[in-house]
Enzyme design. Structure first.
Site, mmCIF file in Angstrom:
data_model
loop_
_atom_site.group_PDB
_atom_site.id
_atom_site.type_symbol
_atom_site.label_atom_id
_atom_site.label_comp_id
_atom_site.label_asym_id
_atom_site.label_seq_id
_atom_site.Cartn_x
_atom_site.Cartn_y
_atom_site.Cartn_z
ATOM 1 N N GLY A 44 11.748 44.867 -46.757
ATOM 2 C CA GLY A 44 11.294 45.673 -45.619
ATOM 3 C C GLY A 44 11.084 47.151 -45.867
ATOM 4 O O GLY A 44 10.348 47.813 -45.135
ATOM 5 N N ASP A 103 14.933 49.260 -43.958
ATOM 6 C CA ASP A 103 13.929 49.313 -42.894
ATOM 7 C C ASP A 103 14.584 49.422 -41.526
ATOM 8 O O ASP A 103 14.193 50.240 -40.703
ATOM 9 C CB ASP A 103 12.999 48.085 -42.974
ATOM 10 C CG ASP A 103 13.737 46.742 -42.968
ATOM 11 O OD1 ASP A 103 14.985 46.721 -43.031
ATOM 12 O OD2 ASP A 103 13.055 45.700 -42.901
ATOM 13 N N ASP A 106 20.314 46.231 -37.842
ATOM 14 C CA ASP A 106 20.417 45.301 -36.727
ATOM 15 C C ASP A 106 21.905 44.987 -36.554
ATOM 16 O O ASP A 106 22.638 45.785 -35.971
ATOM 17 C CB ASP A 106 19.550 44.087 -37.087
ATOM 18 C CG ASP A 106 19.367 43.101 -35.969
ATOM 19 O OD1 ASP A 106 19.238 43.538 -34.824
ATOM 20 O OD2 ASP A 106 19.326 41.886 -36.237
ATOM 21 N N GLY A 108 23.969 45.198 -38.860
ATOM 22 C CA GLY A 108 24.630 46.144 -39.754
ATOM 23 C C GLY A 108 25.168 45.483 -41.016
ATOM 24 O O GLY A 108 25.627 46.166 -41.926
ATOM 25 N N ARG A 168 3.807 42.704 -42.446
ATOM 26 C CA ARG A 168 4.375 43.864 -43.140
ATOM 27 C C ARG A 168 3.330 44.957 -43.358
ATOM 28 O O ARG A 168 3.652 46.122 -43.522
ATOM 29 C CB ARG A 168 4.916 43.442 -44.517
ATOM 30 C CG ARG A 168 6.114 42.522 -44.468
ATOM 31 C CD ARG A 168 6.708 42.390 -45.877
ATOM 32 N NE ARG A 168 7.620 41.267 -45.983
ATOM 33 C CZ ARG A 168 8.907 41.294 -45.655
ATOM 34 N NH1 ARG A 168 9.443 42.393 -45.192
ATOM 35 N NH2 ARG A 168 9.666 40.228 -45.795
#
Ligand code: IMP
Ligand code: MG
Length: 179
Positions: A44, A103, A106, A108, A168
């Protein structure tokens, strides 16, 4: 992949570029060590780190750059809970000052895992920078040292982030809506 649509633009390419510039102003004093290494968490972070290093170059920063592939997601929108290394770095981190680039934060779990791994590999300092942060989703107590944007609990794609390996390439961040 469930039926879905990509809705509008949540964060535009211009907004991202401006924020990258601001982040680099904040990051640049921390990138001066002789043994400074930037590590992108794949997949990401590839676009974000590419923009960061080109902007840092304007400030005379010449980092070592490496990548690690960490996976915790299946093919959906929920984390599987365990993080694994599927491709490791090759740069030597003994005594290195590391800046980890991710990126999105969330649960973590990924960043928490990556920070510990860098320490185990001998880094003397580990700083973290995430483009996006979804603090409402946190499971593991971890906070990035630098954050691009704090967002609500949406699943987002673009600028490196994927839904089932797609989208992406979008130059902006957009929400995914299931239909
Ligand atoms: P965490 O370990 O739960 O913090 O998840 C981090 C990883 O999950 C990120 O590096 C992303 O690859 C993925 N992820 C979390 N939220 C999103 C999202 O909204 N869109 C795309 N990928 C996400
Ligand atoms: Mg992903």
């Amino acid at each position: 992949m469930q039926p879905h649509r990509i809705s509008g633009v949540l964060i535009s390419a211009d907004e991202i570029a401006r924020r990258v510039d601001e982040l680099v102003t904040l990051l640049e004093p921390h990138c001066r060590a002789e043994n400074f290494v930037m590590i992108g968490i794949l997949r990401g972070s590839f676009m974000f780190i590419a923009d960061l290093v080109r902007d840092l170059y304007q400030h005379g920063v010449h980092p070592k750059i490496d990548f690690i592939t960490l996976e915790s997601y299946g093919s959906g929108m929920e984390s599987s809970g365990t993080v694994k290394v599927t491709k490791d770095i090759t740069v030597d981190l003994a005594g290195a000052e590391v800046l980890l680039i991710d990126d999105i934060l969330d649960s973590g779990r990924t960043l928490h895992f990556a920070v510990n791994l860098m320490r185990e590999k001998g880094a003397s300092r580990v700083l973290t920078c995430a483009l996006l942060d979804k603090p409402d989703r946190r499971v593991v107590k971890v906070k990035p040292d630098f954050t691009g944007f704090t967002i609500q609990d949406h699943f987002v794609v673009g600028y490196g982030l994927d839904y089932d390996s797609r989208y992406r390439e979008l130059p902006y961040i957009a929400k995914v809506e299931l239909i």
